[in-house]
Design a protein around this motif. Sequence first.
Motif, PDB file in Angstrom:
ATOM      1  N   ASP A 267       0.821  -1.213   0.000  1.00 29.57           N
ATOM      2  CA  ASP A 267       0.000   0.000   0.000  1.00 29.57           C
ATOM      3  C   ASP A 267       0.854   1.262   0.000  1.00 29.57           C
ATOM      4  OD1 ASP A 267      -2.384  -1.373  -0.002  1.00 29.57           O
ATOM      5  OD2 ASP A 267      -2.653  -1.294   2.176  1.00 29.57           O
ATOM      6  N   TYR A 271      -0.532   3.672  -2.805  1.00 31.76           N
ATOM      7  CA  TYR A 271      -1.182   4.941  -2.460  1.00 31.76           C
ATOM      8  C   TYR A 271      -0.211   6.123  -2.462  1.00 31.76           C
ATOM      9  CZ  TYR A 271      -5.301   2.229  -1.163  1.00 31.76           C
ATOM     10  OH  TYR A 271      -6.384   1.397  -1.198  1.00 31.76           O
ATOM     11  N   TYR A 335      -9.353   5.232   2.396  1.00 28.14           N
ATOM     12  CA  TYR A 335      -8.595   3.976   2.517  1.00 28.14           C
ATOM     13  C   TYR A 335      -9.452   2.819   3.027  1.00 28.14           C
ATOM     14  CZ  TYR A 335      -4.821   0.782   3.854  1.00 28.14           C
ATOM     15  OH  TYR A 335      -4.004  -0.308   3.985  1.00 28.14           O
TER      16      TYR A 335
END
Length: 346
Positions: A267, A271, A335
């Motif tokens: 992640d 992200y 998220y």
Amino acid sequence: MADLFTEVDSLRETLRESLEMADKRQEDISRQDVLTRIENVIQTIVITVSKDEAPVLRVTKRSSWANVRFQKSVGLVLKADASVTALRCDCPSSATKFALILKLLSVIYKLVQSDSYATKRDIYYNDPQLFGTQRTLDSIVDDVSCLLKAVPVSSNVNGIRNIVSSAKFVLIVEKDATFQRLLDDDFCTRLSPCIIITGKGMPDVNSRLMVRKLWDALHIPVFALVDADPHGIEIMCVYKYGSLSMAFEAHSLTVPSVLWLGLLPSDIQRYRVPKETIIPFSQADEKKINSLRNRTYITCQPAWEREVEMMQRLKQKAEIQSLASIAPHFLTRVYLPNKLRYGGWI
């Protein structure tokens, strides 16, 4: 809101279908059983003394990986032939521990007999000079639990009955700071119904008992939200598969169905977490990640193993709070909702 939980509902049905194949939780032992086990220990000591022999307590070596085996449906389980340490009352190196175990057995016997409640902290402060430190008492409690094959120190969690909830899932949160952030951002209102719980770092027995009790009562998905670092992964594994020191009580403390929701090492790149919030590995991190890589409960899960390998290769970590550097409410409004909507767990 219904669409948000489509993947979660599908997961819930899958978990329920697999329950029949999973090991059933062992029944809690009765108060009388605890009393009888303590009496048996004391009776053995009295008989030994009556023969003019030095009594010995045999305590399982709880810190040895050689004494546990991994069972995927349960977690880390104590082996039947686990090695033990002999504590002799006439040996200077073990006499103190021998005495402390007897003292604690006496305290527990009185508590169980009177159906009273006491925390480890309560017991420690009743005689701090005797136990020396809270850590010493905690270790003795675990030794006695293993000796009696039960967790004898009373717990308010054990008294909880008839849990009823419309929650779609349980979310384990590693840190209290993150837990408070979820509350401040009305996470439970936005994604209700759900249950969030935190052990404020490495969970104590009560936190683990509570998660297990929720799973037994509700049979809903249990997700873990931890930092993308070796320590966070280990905390998640304690909830899921148990700990080395408490392997004798794995059936009551573990929830093997726990799923890793975040923060995944992948992640960090996915992200585009800002570089200034990414932390380089310390020597302790490298030692911990190397240890995790060799554990069976990591190697038996390809998706988890890939994430751990990525972390080990990049030698970097990130805290859950790093998501706030993307946007103040990114964690709760982007998220987590997206993870739950699209099945972003492993």
